[in-house]
Design an enzyme around this catalytic site. Sequence first.
Site, PDB file in Angstrom:
ATOM      1  N   LYS A   1      50.384  32.515  42.116  1.00 52.56           N
ATOM      2  CA  LYS A   1      49.503  33.461  43.839  1.00 52.56           C
ATOM      3  C   LYS A   1      48.791  31.917  44.500  1.00 52.56           C
ATOM      4  CE  LYS A   1      45.931  36.483  45.512  1.00 52.56           C
ATOM      5  NZ  LYS A   1      44.928  37.855  44.893  1.00 52.56           N
TER       6      LYS A   1
ATOM      7  N   ASP B   1      47.523  48.788  49.902  1.00 53.68           N
ATOM      8  CA  ASP B   1      48.012  47.427  49.064  1.00 53.68           C
ATOM      9  C   ASP B   1      47.616  47.070  47.866  1.00 53.68           C
ATOM     10  OD1 ASP B   1      46.272  46.782  51.376  1.00 53.68           O
ATOM     11  OD2 ASP B   1      47.100  44.962  50.867  1.00 53.68           O
TER      12      ASP B   1
ATOM     13  N   ASP C   1      44.606  42.220  42.314  1.00 54.89           N
ATOM     14  CA  ASP C   1      44.497  41.383  43.055  1.00 54.89           C
ATOM     15  C   ASP C   1      42.692  41.789  43.157  1.00 54.89           C
ATOM     16  OD1 ASP C   1      47.209  41.466  43.914  1.00 54.89           O
ATOM     17  OD2 ASP C   1      46.666  42.480  46.108  1.00 54.89           O
TER      18      ASP C   1
HETATM   19  P1  AMP Z   1      43.741  40.698  49.945  1.00 55.79           P
HETATM   20  O1  AMP Z   1      43.568  42.081  50.652  1.00 55.79           O
HETATM   21  O2  AMP Z   1      43.582  39.494  49.871  1.00 55.79           O
HETATM   22  O3  AMP Z   1      44.553  41.550  49.214  1.00 55.79           O
HETATM   23  O4  AMP Z   1      44.909  40.037  51.108  1.00 55.79           O
HETATM   24  C1  AMP Z   1      45.930  41.373  51.691  1.00 55.79           C
HETATM   25  C2  AMP Z   1      46.856  40.282  52.311  1.00 55.79           C
HETATM   26  O5  AMP Z   1      46.616  39.838  53.354  1.00 55.79           O
HETATM   27  C3  AMP Z   1      48.369  40.428  51.243  1.00 55.79           C
HETATM   28  O6  AMP Z   1      49.418  40.525  52.227  1.00 55.79           O
HETATM   29  C4  AMP Z   1      48.117  38.905  52.014  1.00 55.79           C
HETATM   30  O7  AMP Z   1      49.313  38.359  51.074  1.00 55.79           O
HETATM   31  C5  AMP Z   1      47.544  38.516  52.676  1.00 55.79           C
HETATM   32  N1  AMP Z   1      46.769  37.213  52.241  1.00 55.79           N
HETATM   33  C6  AMP Z   1      45.492  36.659  52.026  1.00 55.79           C
HETATM   34  N2  AMP Z   1      45.530  35.714  51.775  1.00 55.79           N
HETATM   35  C7  AMP Z   1      46.283  35.106  52.558  1.00 55.79           C
HETATM   36  C8  AMP Z   1      47.089  33.181  52.780  1.00 55.79           C
HETATM   37  N3  AMP Z   1      45.780  32.460  52.266  1.00 55.79           N
HETATM   38  N4  AMP Z   1      48.349  33.513  53.367  1.00 55.79           N
HETATM   39  C9  AMP Z   1      48.876  34.263  53.433  1.00 55.79           C
HETATM   40  N5  AMP Z   1      48.901  35.248  52.766  1.00 55.79           N
HETATM   41  C10 AMP Z   1      47.782  35.953  52.660  1.00 55.79           C
HETATM   42 MG    MG Z   2      46.319  42.490  48.145  1.00 53.92          MG
END
Ligand code: AMP
Ligand code: MG
Length: 507
Positions: free
Chosen positions: A120, A267, A277
């Site tokens: 990650k 997700d 997550d």
């Molecule tokens: P999360 O709410 O943190 O689970 O993230 C939601 C979405 O945003 C997921 O598809 C993650 O992979 C994407 N995401 C979060 N942070 C980043 C980042 N720094 N770079 C690329 N994608 C991100």
């Molecule tokens: Mg996520």
Amino acid sequence: MPTLAESKWLTRFLDETPGDSQIGGKSRQVPNACWSRVVPFCPPNPVLKLWSNDLANTLNLEKGDDLILGGGRVVGGMDTYAQRYGGHQFGNWAGQLGDGRAITLGELDVNDSVFELQLKGSGKTPYSRFADGKAVLRSSIREFLCSEAMHHLGIPTTRALSLVTTGEQIVRDVMYDGNPALEPGAVVCRVSPSFIRFGSFQIHSSTGDYSTLQSLVEHTVKNHFPEHSIGDDEGRISWLNTVAKQTAIMISHWMRVGFVHGVMNTDNMSIHGLTIDYGPYGWIEDYNPNWTPNTTDASTRRYRFGQQPQIGAWNLARLLESIVPLMDNPETLHEVLDTYGDTFDHHHNKMWAEKLGLNEFIEDDKELVRELNTLMQMCECDMTLFFRMLCSIDSPDIHELNDAFYDIDSIPTDEWNTWLGKWFKRTGEKPNRSLMRAANPKYVLRNWMAQLAIDAAEKGDFSVCEELQNLLTRPYDEQPEFDEKWFKKRPEWARTKIGCSMLSCSS
Ligand code: AMP
Ligand code: MG
């Protein structure tokens, strides 16, 4: 023990589900695919800083391989990819999301088990949208420490093998208030039977791609739920009942220890019922069911502590909707929601019995629990301290528990003593104390504890991280040498500090 480079790797997910024909490439929609092959970013100076010996033993892995664990080297047998999925975020369908900054190294074949190892923070993928694919040290420490702590609390969770600092500085605006700053980057290697989520199924259903949906369901059941066969509705329902049960059990554990996930988007719901997550999660200190650690959710508090069981049901309903196209009689899916509700109620009652040292839970105990919940909210009362100290109380006198309250003068003494008297009587003055000590942890990763570890690590000192990692491998044991430091209420400085009382999704 073998190193990562000497280990045996499988590629079941890539072999059994359809994927993207392009390798890597810029952010884009990737229709009809479950994954895209991606090469992780090679960091300038990867250094292994944290390691889980316990998990490494399970994986039969030798410590080391900083370069591989930082994303800088892909060895034979690995086939690296990012998963495509969608999701409902804060109640709204968000379309394609996917692993924007997670890259799977492969599926490690260990004895009779298979574990997916995923980096990650290892750079951009086709699912990165506008972001950089990286992760900062503070959020990586929070994921590493908390997922391991949850495992040792006996709570279903994905795990963390390692944390590698990358030697890069990356820009983040922590509170999204126009104050961007440079922060150290890091990569966590996390481990799970798979990282398939509710949203992994939703994405195909939402675009009408039922053949990919069917492949993913077949792959998931064949490899991860082999006791089920999904040739007919009955089989599909029985698989989904298992998913519902595992999800309900996970959430009842969260409620037991005061864990608030913070971003229960679909997700972020593992198909295995594992906590997944770790973002702006938090631990209840003052027992307030309306509390959420996530500032992004401050206005509606959708993901507040007390609402997690209902959100679990809502998310499960979205998963069921996504399976509708594969069903002959979709209305039979309702049974799965009943399974979720019944399982949660059963485990919730069992949990309260254990927390209160009752050998069984009877109908009348519901009132006892209701009254306790009301009392705990009348003045600031620390959940972890309260229940742990209740395990050794000698008489029904609330002042034996003074240390659990943030303001002793505000304690409604008479009401509390009445309740304690009822509880004591209910237990025949003999609460089952060992049952209580196994259900009420002494040490949890309070936000301010994680923040102290982060503050030190950002100055290059990982000893606080290691101390907490060590402490939290035995969260139910008395470890009196740590009491002064870690068995105590939130210090006053942490009440308003960023990272302690308030967390954003920035990571
Ligand atoms: P999360 O709410 O943190 O689970 O993230 C939601 C979405 O945003 C997921 O598809 C993650 O992979 C994407 N995401 C979060 N942070 C980043 C980042 N720094 N770079 C690329 N994608 C991100
Ligand atoms: Mg996520």
